[in-house]
Design a protein around this motif. Structure first.
Motif, PDB file in Angstrom:
ATOM      1  N   PRO A  22       0.716  -1.315  -0.072  1.00  0.00           N
ATOM      2  CA  PRO A  22       0.038   0.084  -0.177  1.00  0.00           C
ATOM      3  C   PRO A  22       0.907   1.277   0.013  1.00  0.00           C
ATOM      4  CG  PRO A  22      -0.127  -0.849   2.127  1.00  0.00           C
ATOM      5  CD  PRO A  22       0.670  -1.998   1.273  1.00  0.00           C
ATOM      6  N   LEU A  23       2.029   1.274   0.414  1.00  0.00           N
ATOM      7  CA  LEU A  23       2.814   2.366   0.530  1.00  0.00           C
ATOM      8  C   LEU A  23       3.920   2.527  -0.800  1.00  0.00           C
ATOM      9  CD1 LEU A  23       3.897   2.370   4.436  1.00  0.00           C
ATOM     10  CD2 LEU A  23       2.020   3.412   3.412  1.00  0.00           C
ATOM     11  N   SER A  24       3.500   1.651  -1.803  1.00  0.00           N
ATOM     12  CA  SER A  24       4.368   1.924  -2.877  1.00  0.00           C
ATOM     13  C   SER A  24       3.605   1.823  -4.222  1.00  0.00           C
ATOM     14  CB  SER A  24       5.396   0.533  -3.020  1.00  0.00           C
ATOM     15  OG  SER A  24       6.267   0.474  -1.954  1.00  0.00           O
ATOM     16  N   PRO A  25       2.742   2.997  -4.330  1.00  0.00           N
ATOM     17  CA  PRO A  25       1.885   3.007  -5.386  1.00  0.00           C
ATOM     18  C   PRO A  25       2.637   3.231  -6.743  1.00  0.00           C
ATOM     19  CG  PRO A  25       1.807   5.005  -4.086  1.00  0.00           C
ATOM     20  CD  PRO A  25       2.722   4.187  -3.480  1.00  0.00           C
ATOM     21  N   VAL A  26       1.972   2.629  -7.954  1.00  0.00           N
ATOM     22  CA  VAL A  26       2.584   2.656  -9.310  1.00  0.00           C
ATOM     23  C   VAL A  26       1.614   3.532 -10.114  1.00  0.00           C
ATOM     24  CG1 VAL A  26       3.396   1.428 -11.345  1.00  0.00           C
ATOM     25  CG2 VAL A  26       3.960   0.817  -8.883  1.00  0.00           C
ATOM     26  N   ALA A  27       2.030   4.550 -10.918  1.00  0.00           N
ATOM     27  CA  ALA A  27       1.106   5.389 -11.639  1.00  0.00           C
ATOM     28  C   ALA A  27       1.569   5.444 -12.968  1.00  0.00           C
ATOM     29  CB  ALA A  27       1.071   6.872 -11.115  1.00  0.00           C
ATOM     30  N   LEU A  56       8.383  12.821   4.263  1.00  0.00           N
ATOM     31  CA  LEU A  56       8.821  12.745   2.856  1.00  0.00           C
ATOM     32  C   LEU A  56       8.884  11.364   2.336  1.00  0.00           C
ATOM     33  CD1 LEU A  56      11.711  15.145   2.945  1.00  0.00           C
ATOM     34  CD2 LEU A  56       9.632  15.865   1.861  1.00  0.00           C
ATOM     35  N   PRO A  57       8.319  11.311   0.958  1.00  0.00           N
ATOM     36  CA  PRO A  57       8.469   9.817   0.585  1.00  0.00           C
ATOM     37  C   PRO A  57      10.108   9.318   0.412  1.00  0.00           C
ATOM     38  CG  PRO A  57       7.525  11.430  -1.146  1.00  0.00           C
ATOM     39  CD  PRO A  57       8.201  12.280  -0.129  1.00  0.00           C
ATOM     40  N   ARG A  58      10.312   7.920   0.665  1.00  0.00           N
ATOM     41  CA  ARG A  58      11.528   7.515   0.650  1.00  0.00           C
ATOM     42  C   ARG A  58      12.341   7.917  -0.825  1.00  0.00           C
ATOM     43  NH1 ARG A  58      10.947   1.703   3.615  1.00  0.00           N
ATOM     44  NH2 ARG A  58      10.705   2.759   5.929  1.00  0.00           N
ATOM     45  N   SER A  59      11.315   7.833  -1.636  1.00  0.00           N
ATOM     46  CA  SER A  59      12.003   7.827  -3.132  1.00  0.00           C
ATOM     47  C   SER A  59      10.912   8.208  -4.206  1.00  0.00           C
ATOM     48  CB  SER A  59      12.667   6.766  -3.621  1.00  0.00           C
ATOM     49  OG  SER A  59      11.986   5.380  -3.727  1.00  0.00           O
ATOM     50  N   VAL A  60      11.150   8.755  -5.340  1.00  0.00           N
ATOM     51  CA  VAL A  60      10.197   9.083  -6.329  1.00  0.00           C
ATOM     52  C   VAL A  60      10.970   8.760  -7.390  1.00  0.00           C
ATOM     53  CG1 VAL A  60       8.819  10.814  -7.544  1.00  0.00           C
ATOM     54  CG2 VAL A  60       8.814  10.839  -5.077  1.00  0.00           C
ATOM     55  N   SER A  61      10.355   7.855  -8.398  1.00  0.00           N
ATOM     56  CA  SER A  61      11.015   7.476  -9.814  1.00  0.00           C
ATOM     57  C   SER A  61      10.183   7.720 -10.791  1.00  0.00           C
ATOM     58  CB  SER A  61      11.892   5.964  -9.459  1.00  0.00           C
ATOM     59  OG  SER A  61      10.706   5.173  -9.278  1.00  0.00           O
ATOM     60  N   LEU A  62      10.717   7.978 -11.942  1.00  0.00           N
ATOM     61  CA  LEU A  62      10.203   7.969 -13.262  1.00  0.00           C
ATOM     62  C   LEU A  62      10.907   7.091 -14.384  1.00  0.00           C
ATOM     63  CD1 LEU A  62       9.263  11.841 -13.528  1.00  0.00           C
ATOM     64  CD2 LEU A  62       7.575   9.955 -12.988  1.00  0.00           C
ATOM     65  N   ARG A  63      10.031   6.570 -15.153  1.00  0.00           N
ATOM     66  CA  ARG A  63      10.775   5.787 -16.230  1.00  0.00           C
ATOM     67  C   ARG A  63       9.781   6.073 -17.435  1.00  0.00           C
ATOM     68  NH1 ARG A  63      10.243   1.067 -14.490  1.00  0.00           N
ATOM     69  NH2 ARG A  63       8.588   0.361 -15.845  1.00  0.00           N
ATOM     70  N   ALA A  64      10.407   6.557 -18.809  1.00  0.00           N
ATOM     71  CA  ALA A  64       9.683   6.696 -19.798  1.00  0.00           C
ATOM     72  C   ALA A  64      10.337   5.946 -20.950  1.00  0.00           C
ATOM     73  CB  ALA A  64       9.582   8.273 -20.123  1.00  0.00           C
ATOM     74  N   GLU A  65       9.727   5.800 -21.784  1.00  0.00           N
ATOM     75  CA  GLU A  65       9.949   5.040 -23.122  1.00  0.00           C
ATOM     76  C   GLU A  65       9.444   5.626 -24.285  1.00  0.00           C
ATOM     77  OE1 GLU A  65       9.105   0.974 -23.517  1.00  0.00           O
ATOM     78  OE2 GLU A  65      10.358   0.354 -21.686  1.00  0.00           O
ATOM     79  N   GLY A 121      15.218   7.313 -26.952  1.00  0.00           N
ATOM     80  CA  GLY A 121      14.513   5.791 -26.625  1.00  0.00           C
ATOM     81  C   GLY A 121      13.735   5.472 -25.423  1.00  0.00           C
ATOM     82  N   LYS A 122      14.847   6.172 -24.200  1.00  0.00           N
ATOM     83  CA  LYS A 122      14.628   5.739 -22.924  1.00  0.00           C
ATOM     84  C   LYS A 122      15.057   6.616 -22.115  1.00  0.00           C
ATOM     85  CE  LYS A 122      18.108   2.694 -22.671  1.00  0.00           C
ATOM     86  NZ  LYS A 122      18.558   1.347 -22.276  1.00  0.00           N
ATOM     87  N   ALA A 123      14.204   7.116 -21.054  1.00  0.00           N
ATOM     88  CA  ALA A 123      14.913   7.970 -19.804  1.00  0.00           C
ATOM     89  C   ALA A 123      14.290   7.586 -18.432  1.00  0.00           C
ATOM     90  CB  ALA A 123      14.227   9.403 -20.161  1.00  0.00           C
ATOM     91  N   ALA A 124      14.980   7.480 -17.489  1.00  0.00           N
ATOM     92  CA  ALA A 124      14.736   7.420 -16.298  1.00  0.00           C
ATOM     93  C   ALA A 124      15.238   8.276 -15.112  1.00  0.00           C
ATOM     94  CB  ALA A 124      15.111   5.712 -15.897  1.00  0.00           C
ATOM     95  N   GLY A 125      14.532   8.515 -14.128  1.00  0.00           N
ATOM     96  CA  GLY A 125      15.277   9.259 -13.030  1.00  0.00           C
ATOM     97  C   GLY A 125      14.733   8.876 -11.561  1.00  0.00           C
ATOM     98  N   GLN A 126      15.334   9.214 -10.536  1.00  0.00           N
ATOM     99  CA  GLN A 126      15.231   8.847  -9.271  1.00  0.00           C
ATOM    100  C   GLN A 126      15.332   9.942  -8.149  1.00  0.00           C
ATOM    101  OE1 GLN A 126      14.747   4.683  -7.406  1.00  0.00           O
ATOM    102  NE2 GLN A 126      16.442   5.612  -6.192  1.00  0.00           N
ATOM    103  N   LEU A 127      14.504  10.658  -7.502  1.00  0.00           N
ATOM    104  CA  LEU A 127      14.742  11.284  -6.335  1.00  0.00           C
ATOM    105  C   LEU A 127      14.732  10.804  -5.044  1.00  0.00           C
ATOM    106  CD1 LEU A 127      12.709  14.654  -7.901  1.00  0.00           C
ATOM    107  CD2 LEU A 127      15.286  14.437  -7.640  1.00  0.00           C
TER     108      LEU A 127
END
Length: 332
Positions: free
Chosen positions: A104-109, A142-151, A172-178
């Motif tokens: 429940p504490l790791s939602p995926v959007a 604060l969130p422990r981490s916020v990550s994005l992944r795109a294609e 082609g792809k990109a990813a990032g994590q705060l």
């Protein structure tokens, strides 16, 4: 009556109390699920109303909460934000966030494009993608981490008149994590197959690029809470910034800061792989300085195939090793 007959009611009573406990537990869970669903809708409406009182139009169209009982899913048809006072606007396609019962504490959007933006000092943009997914590890405060992944990323201008849009880039792809680290924020990111349209950079030609980086933004938590209007007084620590194309590679590391007058101070280490290939790329990007670049990198190539050089910037005055590079204008 036999001893076995005397003992038989006990297992039945235990089974009854176990079933009763499960029913109560499920009732509590169900009540909590529907309470949270109703609370989320109420909080969303109140947030939109608060923004509206400040002259900001925002919304998540047709907000819905579903997934009972195995998950908690929040979705809407599109997201929009418009601040007429600051002349800032943004909108996207549909939004869908899912938190499973086991996490429940790791939602995926998932977010559908395009992202359309408008802000002072830059042309309206249209950014689209094949897939964009965000993952948040929720914690407090604060969130422990916020990550994005795109294609399949691509961007272009979004003219408000009848002129044709200009293609800006594709990747082609990109990813990032705060991730917070005390009062600082750590950023780790990468991209691949980035192609920048020459027309978007005044006809300068760059090959397809790959990159990655790890940077710490000093006092980043406070900066997120209250975004600064200027880069002055800010600092970062670059663990590694890596940019490559084919055999050519540039890696930068070290601290960078901007003082209250906008002057940059930095103590960086620049590592090159295949200096001649790097010179060829830079010469294509800056044809007006091609001869100087080739001469300078020819000397650097004498240090080996993977030389390392110090780049110092003191109060805006830059030097590469013992070679002065000139002065950098103060930043706003």
């Amino acid at each position: 009556m036999t001893s076995s007959d005397e003992r038989s009611p006990k297992p039945r009573r235990r089974l009854f109390w176990l079933a009763a406990f499960l029913v109560v537990l499920f009732a509590i869970y169900s009540g909590g699920w529907f309470y949270l669903a109703d609370r989320l809708k109420t909080e969303a409406d109140q947030a939109v109303a608060r923004l509206g009182s400040k002259g900001i139009a925002a919304g998540c169209a047709n907000l819905a909460v579903s997934g009972y009982p195995m998950s908690f899913t929040v979705s809407c048809d599109n997201i929009a934000y418009e601040d007429d006072t600051r002349k800032v606007a943004a909108s996207t396609g549909s939004f869908n966030a899912v938190a499973g019962i086991t996490g429940p504490l790791s939602p995926v959007a998932d977010l559908r494009g395009p992202l359309r933006t408008m802000a002072p000092g830059m042309p309206p943009l249209w950014i689209d993608w094949d897939q964009l997914q965000a993952n948040v590890k929720v914690w407090w405060p604060l969130p422990r981490s916020v990550s994005l992944r795109a294609e399949g990323l691509n961007g272009q201008t979004d003219p408000q008149d009848d002129t044709d849009p200009m293609q800006l880039f594709s990747a082609g792809k990109a990813a990032g994590q705060l991730q917070p680290a005390g009062q600082d924020i750590n950023y780790v990111g990468s991209f691949g197959d980035l192609e920048i349209n020459a027309d978007a950079i005044d006809g300068r030609v760059l090959p397809a690029l790959d990159g990655s980086g790890e940077v710490t933004v000093k006092n980043g938590v406070a900066l997120i809470a209250a975004p600064p209007k200027s880069l002055r007084g800010q600092s970062i620590d670059i663990a590694k910034l890596d940019l490559s194309s084919g055999t050519a590679r540039i890696t930068v590391s070290g601290p960078v800061s901007v003082d209250t007058e906008g002057l940059i101070d930095a103590s960086l280490t620049i590592k090159l792989k295949d200096p001649k290939a790097v010179a060829s790329i830079l010469g294509g990007a800056m044809p007006e300085h091609k001869s100087e670049i080739e001469q300078g990198f020819a000397a650097i190539a004498m240090l080996g195939k993977e030389p390392s050089l110090p780049l110092k910037i003191v109060k805006g005055k830059a030097s590469l090793g013992f070679i002065p590079l000139g002065k950098i204008k103060p930043l706003e």
